[in-house]
Scaffold this active site. Sequence first.
Site, mmCIF file in Angstrom:
data_model
loop_
_atom_site.group_PDB
_atom_site.id
_atom_site.type_symbol
_atom_site.label_atom_id
_atom_site.label_comp_id
_atom_site.label_asym_id
_atom_site.label_seq_id
_atom_site.Cartn_x
_atom_site.Cartn_y
_atom_site.Cartn_z
ATOM 1 N N ASP A 87 0.827 -1.211 0.000
ATOM 2 C CA ASP A 87 0.000 0.000 0.000
ATOM 3 C C ASP A 87 0.860 1.259 0.000
ATOM 4 O O ASP A 87 1.805 1.363 0.794
ATOM 5 C CB ASP A 87 -0.861 0.045 1.278
ATOM 6 C CG ASP A 87 -2.246 -0.537 1.065
ATOM 7 O OD1 ASP A 87 -2.709 -0.597 -0.085
ATOM 8 O OD2 ASP A 87 -2.872 -0.927 2.078
ATOM 9 N N LYS A 119 -0.465 -0.488 -4.262
ATOM 10 C CA LYS A 119 -1.921 -0.269 -4.278
ATOM 11 C C LYS A 119 -2.196 1.160 -3.831
ATOM 12 O O LYS A 119 -1.537 1.672 -2.934
ATOM 13 C CB LYS A 119 -2.626 -1.273 -3.354
ATOM 14 C CG LYS A 119 -4.144 -1.043 -3.229
ATOM 15 C CD LYS A 119 -4.872 -2.233 -2.645
ATOM 16 C CE LYS A 119 -4.856 -2.365 -1.150
ATOM 17 N NZ LYS A 119 -5.383 -1.212 -0.388
ATOM 18 N N GLU A 156 -13.947 -2.641 -1.480
ATOM 19 C CA GLU A 156 -14.185 -2.824 -0.039
ATOM 20 C C GLU A 156 -15.596 -2.380 0.356
ATOM 21 O O GLU A 156 -16.023 -1.271 0.047
ATOM 22 C CB GLU A 156 -13.127 -2.030 0.756
ATOM 23 C CG GLU A 156 -13.273 -2.209 2.260
ATOM 24 C CD GLU A 156 -12.047 -1.796 3.061
ATOM 25 O OE1 GLU A 156 -10.994 -1.491 2.457
ATOM 26 O OE2 GLU A 156 -12.148 -1.789 4.300
HETATM 27 O O1 KIV Z 1 -4.651 -2.217 4.282
HETATM 28 C C1 KIV Z 1 -5.353 -3.199 4.084
HETATM 29 O O2 KIV Z 1 -5.318 -4.202 4.808
HETATM 30 C C2 KIV Z 1 -6.264 -3.178 2.938
HETATM 31 C C3 KIV Z 1 -7.274 -4.268 2.853
HETATM 32 C C4 KIV Z 1 -8.413 -3.925 3.720
HETATM 33 C C5 KIV Z 1 -7.684 -4.542 1.467
HETATM 34 O O3 KIV Z 1 -6.208 -2.295 2.136
#
Ligand code: KIV
Length: 273
Positions: free
Chosen positions: A92, A122, A191
């Site tokens: 992320d 992401k 989500e």
């Molecule tokens: O940070 C995370 O765990 C996520 C999931 C909820 C998809 O983005």
Amino acid sequence: MSVHRKIQTKRVTTNTLLAMKEVGEKISMLTAYDYSLAKIVDAAGVDVILVGDSASNVMAGHETTLPITLDQMIYHASSVVKAVKRALVVVDLPFGSYQGDSKKALSSAVQIMKESGGHAIKMEGGKEIKDSIERVLSAGVPVMGHLGLTPQSIYKFGTYAVRAKKRDEAEQLLKDAKMLEKTGCFGIVLEKIPAELGKKVAELVSIPVIGIGGGGHVDGQVLVLHDMLGITVDFSPRFLRRYLNLFEDIKGAVGSYIEDVKSGDFPNEKEQY
Ligand code: KIV
């Protein structure tokens, strides 16, 4: 090897995920944030490991995902990458490292790829982050989108309730999904949206759609590892299936250890030199 596995691969890539969607093989995705658990999750054969910014909640104890920094994400991701032999590792981009500034987005993504060894990143959001997505993709960094409930915008939403129940928000989500596909994203996390809308998105786009509270008609599922293992106990949304109750199990084991130390039962003759 599971009977449900149709695509055989030594290493999951973004192309593997596309092929899985094409043949109708569901994609399994879980979070991990450290070497030891990532090793177990990878050995079990999960397809994608997400180094999620949910580390901010489950590893650091913050109330939201907003405080986690780029350097902290890199620390978690590099620990995970060292453990993983098969899964695709998606990392992320944290809050504040890409929104509203595509140059910053590119430099954050490049730093993650260089310093952690992750395989993809992401980003949360639709049309409002299109420039950032395009610039990151232009550098050859694979991007996964994230629509619906996007926790980095929690203070805008004001609640963790189900998103896109109203027609205008659902229509915008469909447009955003199409935009993510067209721009070149390799997948989308959806989500907490109505299952019917999740189905529509999965049918609309050719890239894999991975749900977390997005219903059963999408191309795969993702959960936060600590939630599905029952390490976190104060979070019980409807979409969560708990496979273990590790909070109680670990508490019990630690309790037994304490008792054994206090009573002098540990260590016994065989447990000393
Ligand atoms: O940070 C995370 O765990 C996520 C999931 C909820 C998809 O983005």
